[in-house]
Write a protein that holds these residues in place. Structure first.
Motif, PDB file in Angstrom:
ATOM      1  N   ALA A  97      73.855  52.425  43.413  1.00 34.10           N
ATOM      2  CA  ALA A  97      74.427  52.721  44.724  1.00 34.10           C
ATOM      3  C   ALA A  97      75.693  53.557  44.578  1.00 34.10           C
ATOM      4  O   ALA A  97      75.940  54.488  45.353  1.00 34.10           O
ATOM      5  N   ARG A  98      76.494  53.256  43.576  1.00 34.85           N
ATOM      6  CA  ARG A  98      77.734  54.009  43.345  1.00 34.85           C
ATOM      7  C   ARG A  98      77.438  55.417  42.849  1.00 34.85           C
ATOM      8  O   ARG A  98      78.049  56.391  43.286  1.00 34.85           O
ATOM      9  N   LEU A  99      76.474  55.520  41.928  1.00 34.81           N
ATOM     10  CA  LEU A  99      76.128  56.817  41.360  1.00 34.81           C
ATOM     11  C   LEU A  99      75.643  57.784  42.434  1.00 34.81           C
ATOM     12  O   LEU A  99      75.929  58.977  42.392  1.00 34.81           O
ATOM     13  N   THR A 100      74.913  57.268  43.419  1.00 31.57           N
ATOM     14  CA  THR A 100      74.328  58.122  44.452  1.00 31.57           C
ATOM     15  C   THR A 100      75.216  58.244  45.680  1.00 31.57           C
ATOM     16  O   THR A 100      74.758  58.676  46.738  1.00 31.57           O
ATOM     17  N   SER A 101      76.486  57.894  45.538  1.00 36.67           N
ATOM     18  CA  SER A 101      77.445  58.044  46.632  1.00 36.67           C
ATOM     19  C   SER A 101      78.525  59.031  46.198  1.00 36.67           C
ATOM     20  O   SER A 101      78.396  59.701  45.175  1.00 36.67           O
ATOM     21  N   ASP A 102      79.591  59.108  46.981  1.00 38.24           N
ATOM     22  CA  ASP A 102      80.731  59.960  46.620  1.00 38.24           C
ATOM     23  C   ASP A 102      81.831  59.174  45.911  1.00 38.24           C
ATOM     24  O   ASP A 102      82.917  59.707  45.655  1.00 38.24           O
ATOM     25  N   ALA A 103      81.562  57.914  45.577  1.00 40.29           N
ATOM     26  CA  ALA A 103      82.566  57.055  44.944  1.00 40.29           C
ATOM     27  C   ALA A 103      82.890  57.566  43.539  1.00 40.29           C
ATOM     28  O   ALA A 103      82.038  58.159  42.863  1.00 40.29           O
ATOM     29  N   PRO A 104      84.135  57.351  43.070  1.00 40.64           N
ATOM     30  CA  PRO A 104      84.497  57.757  41.705  1.00 40.64           C
ATOM     31  C   PRO A 104      83.627  57.031  40.674  1.00 40.64           C
ATOM     32  O   PRO A 104      83.304  55.855  40.834  1.00 40.64           O
ATOM     33  N   VAL A 105      83.248  57.758  39.621  1.00 41.12           N
ATOM     34  CA  VAL A 105      82.458  57.175  38.537  1.00 41.12           C
ATOM     35  C   VAL A 105      83.040  57.633  37.211  1.00 41.12           C
ATOM     36  O   VAL A 105      83.891  58.524  37.163  1.00 41.12           O
ATOM     37  N   SER A 106      82.584  57.044  36.139  1.00 36.70           N
ATOM     38  CA  SER A 106      83.047  57.430  34.806  1.00 36.70           C
ATOM     39  C   SER A 106      82.618  58.859  34.489  1.00 36.70           C
ATOM     40  O   SER A 106      81.746  59.434  35.155  1.00 36.70           O
ATOM     41  N   ARG A 107      83.205  59.429  33.441  1.00 35.22           N
ATOM     42  CA  ARG A 107      82.846  60.795  33.051  1.00 35.22           C
ATOM     43  C   ARG A 107      81.376  60.909  32.688  1.00 35.22           C
ATOM     44  O   ARG A 107      80.725  61.905  33.006  1.00 35.22           O
ATOM     45  N   ILE A 108      80.879  59.889  32.005  1.00 34.77           N
ATOM     46  CA  ILE A 108      79.472  59.913  31.615  1.00 34.77           C
ATOM     47  C   ILE A 108      78.584  59.922  32.850  1.00 34.77           C
ATOM     48  O   ILE A 108      77.664  60.741  32.980  1.00 34.77           O
ATOM     49  N   ARG A 109      78.865  59.006  33.778  1.00 35.30           N
ATOM     50  CA  ARG A 109      78.039  58.947  34.992  1.00 35.30           C
ATOM     51  C   ARG A 109      78.245  60.166  35.873  1.00 35.30           C
ATOM     52  O   ARG A 109      77.337  60.554  36.612  1.00 35.30           O
ATOM     53  N   ALA A 110      79.407  60.787  35.765  1.00 40.61           N
ATOM     54  CA  ALA A 110      79.637  62.021  36.534  1.00 40.61           C
ATOM     55  C   ALA A 110      78.694  63.126  36.064  1.00 40.61           C
ATOM     56  O   ALA A 110      78.217  63.933  36.872  1.00 40.61           O
TER      57      ALA A 110
END
Length: 233
Positions: free
Chosen positions: A26-39
């Motif tokens: 859910a976080r990955l597919t939103s505009d929420a901040p993520v780690s560099r790897i997930r970015a």
């Protein structure tokens, strides 16, 4: 009828995306901040989605599209905005629920139909286009070809799909993943050799009305996926 290996992997995917990884997804597919790897994964998925959408007609009015493995619905929304009647299906009830929440305020009434289920279900009907973005990457080549065969039978124009390309790095990661305890593993991504896949598709009787047209690889950090187009001759 699906194969035992397809059914077993589908069950693993349902458990993983509906329970284990739902918050991260859910976080990955939103505009929420993520780690560099997930970015890098987010950027890769965005690029792949844009690529697949570019292979579809700009005007999809009057056309029916299946988003096979829709996740939280980003591709389905873009297709509906172009005028398509979209059926978006996923094995995860939680992700489908999230997709419905995210699209509830959009003015796309009658053009978006989110469903929980199997993308190979014939009850979903017939389509002009099918898009399976990163939903076949967990299956072995024989199951991928069988899935494409079943999807193509109800498709008038094109089936767009992605596979995990067989590269040295991905093969090492694939083997390393098998060293983790079973309960800690994400569903395995199955590396696929494009030449082998093309041979199997060419030999599949049900896919003879189609030809493998475009192919494009997207590589963004920890995201690596290869898009292919099956176009009706």
């Amino acid at each position: 009828m699906t194969s035992p290996t397809y059914a077993a992997r589908r069950a693993q995917l349902e458990t993983y995306f509906d329970r284990t990884a739902v918050e991260a997804w859910a976080r990955l597919t939103s505009d929420a901040p993520v780690s560099r790897i997930r970015a890098t994964v987010r950027a890769g998925r965005d690029a792949m989605r844009a690529e697949l959408l570019s292979w579809l007609p700009a005007d999809l009015a009057g056309r029916r599209l299946l988003d096979a493995g829709c996740g939280t619905g980003a591709l389905a929304v873009e297709a509906a905005r172009r005028g398509a009647e979209v059926v978006a299906v996923d094995v995860s009830p939680t992700l489908v629920g999230l997709a419905r929440e995210r699209t509830a305020s959009l003015r796309l009434t009658g053009r978006l139909d989110f469903r929980v289920g199997d993308m190979l279900d014939e009850g979903l009907g017939r389509f002009d286009h099918v898009v399976a973005m990163d939903s076949l990457i967990h299956y072995r080549t024989p199951d991928i070809v069988r899935a494409l065969d079943r999807l193509s039978r109800r498709t008038e124009a094109s089936v767009l799909f992605t596979v995990a390309p067989r590269t040295p790095l991905l093969t090492v990661m694939h083997m390393a993943g098998r060293l983790f305890p079973r309960g800690d593993r994400a569903p395995v991504i199955e590396p696929v050799g494009e030449r082998s896949l093309r041979r199997r598709i060419a030999a599949e009787p049900g896919l003879q009305p189609f030809t493998l047209a475009r192919s494009r690889r997207i590589n963004s950090g920890f995201y690596l996926s290869n898009a292919l187009e099956l176009a009706r001759r």
